[in-house]
Design a protein around this motif. Structure first.
Motif, PDB file in Angstrom:
ATOM      1  N   ARG A 278       4.137  16.448   3.263  1.00  0.00           N
ATOM      2  CA  ARG A 278       3.567  15.860   2.047  1.00  0.00           C
ATOM      3  C   ARG A 278       4.427  16.183   0.823  1.00  0.00           C
ATOM      4  NH1 ARG A 278      -1.230  17.558   2.871  1.00  0.00           N
ATOM      5  NH2 ARG A 278      -1.187  19.412   1.543  1.00  0.00           N
TER       6      ARG A 278
ATOM      7  N   GLU B  44       2.213   6.980  -6.491  1.00  0.00           N
ATOM      8  CA  GLU B  44       1.249   8.028  -6.843  1.00  0.00           C
ATOM      9  C   GLU B  44       1.824   9.412  -6.566  1.00  0.00           C
ATOM     10  OE1 GLU B  44      -2.286   7.107  -4.731  1.00  0.00           O
ATOM     11  OE2 GLU B  44      -2.919   5.530  -6.143  1.00  0.00           O
ATOM     12  N   ARG B  45       2.506   9.530  -5.430  1.00  0.00           N
ATOM     13  CA  ARG B  45       3.102  10.841  -5.102  1.00  0.00           C
ATOM     14  C   ARG B  45       4.206  11.195  -6.103  1.00  0.00           C
ATOM     15  NH1 ARG B  45       2.928   9.453   0.870  1.00  0.00           N
ATOM     16  NH2 ARG B  45       5.034   8.653   0.573  1.00  0.00           N
TER      17      ARG B  45
ATOM     18  N   ASP C  72       9.998  10.598  -2.782  1.00  0.00           N
ATOM     19  CA  ASP C  72       9.579   9.421  -3.556  1.00  0.00           C
ATOM     20  C   ASP C  72       9.994   9.561  -5.013  1.00  0.00           C
ATOM     21  OD1 ASP C  72       8.447   8.255  -1.352  1.00  0.00           O
ATOM     22  OD2 ASP C  72       6.464   9.147  -1.707  1.00  0.00           O
TER      23      ASP C  72
ATOM     24  N   GLU D 101       0.834  -1.210   0.000  1.00  0.00           N
ATOM     25  CA  GLU D 101       0.000   0.000   0.000  1.00  0.00           C
ATOM     26  C   GLU D 101       0.865   1.254   0.000  1.00  0.00           C
ATOM     27  OE1 GLU D 101      -0.391  -2.496   2.125  1.00  0.00           O
ATOM     28  OE2 GLU D 101      -2.307  -3.357   1.512  1.00  0.00           O
ATOM     29  N   SER D 102       1.884   1.257   0.840  1.00  0.00           N
ATOM     30  CA  SER D 102       2.747   2.441   0.888  1.00  0.00           C
ATOM     31  C   SER D 102       3.567   2.578  -0.390  1.00  0.00           C
ATOM     32  CB  SER D 102       3.664   2.380   2.113  1.00  0.00           C
ATOM     33  OG  SER D 102       4.477   1.236   2.047  1.00  0.00           O
TER      34      SER D 102
ATOM     35  N   LEU E 174       1.238   4.166  -2.783  1.00  0.00           N
ATOM     36  CA  LEU E 174       1.085   5.577  -2.394  1.00  0.00           C
ATOM     37  C   LEU E 174       2.317   6.381  -2.818  1.00  0.00           C
ATOM     38  CD1 LEU E 174      -0.993   7.282  -0.821  1.00  0.00           C
ATOM     39  CD2 LEU E 174       0.410   6.948   1.210  1.00  0.00           C
ATOM     40  N   ALA E 175       3.492   5.791  -2.612  1.00  0.00           N
ATOM     41  CA  ALA E 175       4.728   6.473  -3.007  1.00  0.00           C
ATOM     42  C   ALA E 175       4.779   6.673  -4.515  1.00  0.00           C
ATOM     43  CB  ALA E 175       5.936   5.668  -2.535  1.00  0.00           C
TER      44      ALA E 175
END
Lengths: 193, 200
Positions: B49, A130-131, B56, A123-124, A127-128
């Motif tokens: 954020r 997507e970011r 990332d 999941e992370s 999420l990473a």
């Protein structure tokens, strides 16, 4: 007995180290190819061009290593060469033609489609990704200067003086490009801009 | 400390400006900014954020670049000294073969180039000789022709004389129908005249 450091001796030793590094093309390639490729790929948004520019950059640096004076780091010098090569390529009619054809802008989805290595949960990781895609999407709307400076600062972790030396821009100009790039990223990520 | 930061320090209810946020992300973190981030949840969450997204992005771009780099390696032709090839025996063999090939081709081409020239010279020189020889030959031929012409003329005369003699002999022996029947030519003529008169 007091030990006195001679700056000239230190400079000489550093110069010899750098020259040794530049003399070995394979070591140069191993040390800097990935960084250069990332920098040029994000600066131009063109993967094939990035490969070509990095190849040319390493060869040019190797062949012209005697002109390196050691006033900046090797990577800064390489980034400067790569930036000039990118400008040369952009001046050619062929590049301008294909740039007109690819009106959708640089395709950076390949870069942001790679999942980070897996210590974190799936999941992370998603999420990473997507970011990272959000940042990549923000970079697509930036100018090439803003993009390259953003990559130099936040990906290559170069300080403003190094970026200024690599791009040939004044420090305040670098800051302005950086500010606009960060603003665009904040908007994409969902900040209060 | 910059003016913007001082204002921010005095008015804690305000959030970081765009410029201050950029400075924060670049790495400039004065004590009052740290304090503001501790107090302001919105700025702290946004900073986390944005910096997390950039982190990332940096990590993934690094992975991408390493994968691309691992797939390819630099293709460099090292600049060796000019005499470095002499150290390899294969180079000597290749050089000898190349030299033999070049010499062979050169000699072949040279021969092919010389042959037409020699042939042309050979064919050109006999032309002069033949002209002279032909000139030498033509003169006796003319004499011969003239001799033959003389021979033919005399022969014709002799032949004509012979033929005339033969003709004369034949005429002398020639027998007319009248003579064959025992009639003279004159009597035959008179008899013919008398026959015409009677018919009239």
């Amino acid at each position: 007995m007091q030990l006195v450091l001679n700056p000239g001796m230190i400079g000489c030793a550093m110069g010899e180290t750098i020259l040794t590094e530049l003399d070995d093309i394979e070591a140069l390639d191993r040390a800097y190819r990935a960084r250069l490729l990332r920098f040029v790929a994000y600066s131009t948004g063109d993967m094939d061009l990035a490969e070509t520019v990095v190849q040319d950059c390493l060869l040019k640096a190797y062949n012209g290593r005697e002109s390196f004076r050691g006033e900046c780091s090797v990577y800064t010098w390489l980034a400067h060469i790569a930036g000039n090569l990118v400008k040369d390529h952009q001046r050619t009619r062929r590049f301008q033609f294909w740039r007109r054809v690819q009106k959708t802008g640089p395709d950076l989805s390949e870069l942001s489609g790679i999942l980070p290595s897996g210590e974190s949960s799936p999941e992370s990781q998603i999420l990473a990704r997507e970011r990272a895609q959000q940042v990549s999407g923000a970079l697509e709307v930036l100018s090439e200067n803003q993009r390259s400076i953003f990559v130099m600062r936040f990906v290559d972790e170069m300080d403003l003086a190094e970026i200024s030396a690599a791009t040939g821009m004044h420090r305040s100009t670098v800051k302005t490009h950086l500010h606009r790039a960060v603003k665009a990223v904040r908007q994409q990520v969902g900040g209060r801009v | 400390m910059e003016a913007g930061y001082e204002r921010q320090d005095m008015k804690d209810e305000r959030h970081l400006t765009d410029e201050q946020f950029t400075e924060l992300l670049i790495g400039s973190r004065p004590a009052w900014v740290q304090a503001h981030l501790m107090d302001c949840v919105a700025c702290r969450e946004e900073a986390e954020r944005v910096s997390g997204a950039i982190g990332d992005f940096a990590q993934q771009s690094l992975l991408w670049a390493e994968r691309r780099t691992a797939a390819r390696s630099v293709r460099v032709v090292e600049r060796h000294p000019a005499y470095a090839w002499l150290l390899h025996p294969q180079a000597w063999l290749a050089g000898a073969l190349a030299t033999a090939l070049v010499v062979g081709i050169g000699m072949t081409l040279h021969r092919e180039h010389l042959q037409p020239v020699q042939q042309a010279a050979v064919t050109a020189q006999p032309d002069a000789h033949t002209t002279q020889a032909e000139t030498a030959k033509v003169q006796p031929a003319a004499v011969k022709v003239q001799a033959e012409a003389k021979i033919t003329h005399s022969t014709l005369k002799a032949d004509n004389a012979l033929l005339t003699a033969i003709d004369g002999e034949l005429r002398a022996d020639e027998s007319t129908p009248a003579s064959l029947y025992g009639l003279e030519a004159t009597s035959y003529a008179t008899s013919t005249k008398s026959a015409k008169r009677t018919s009239n």
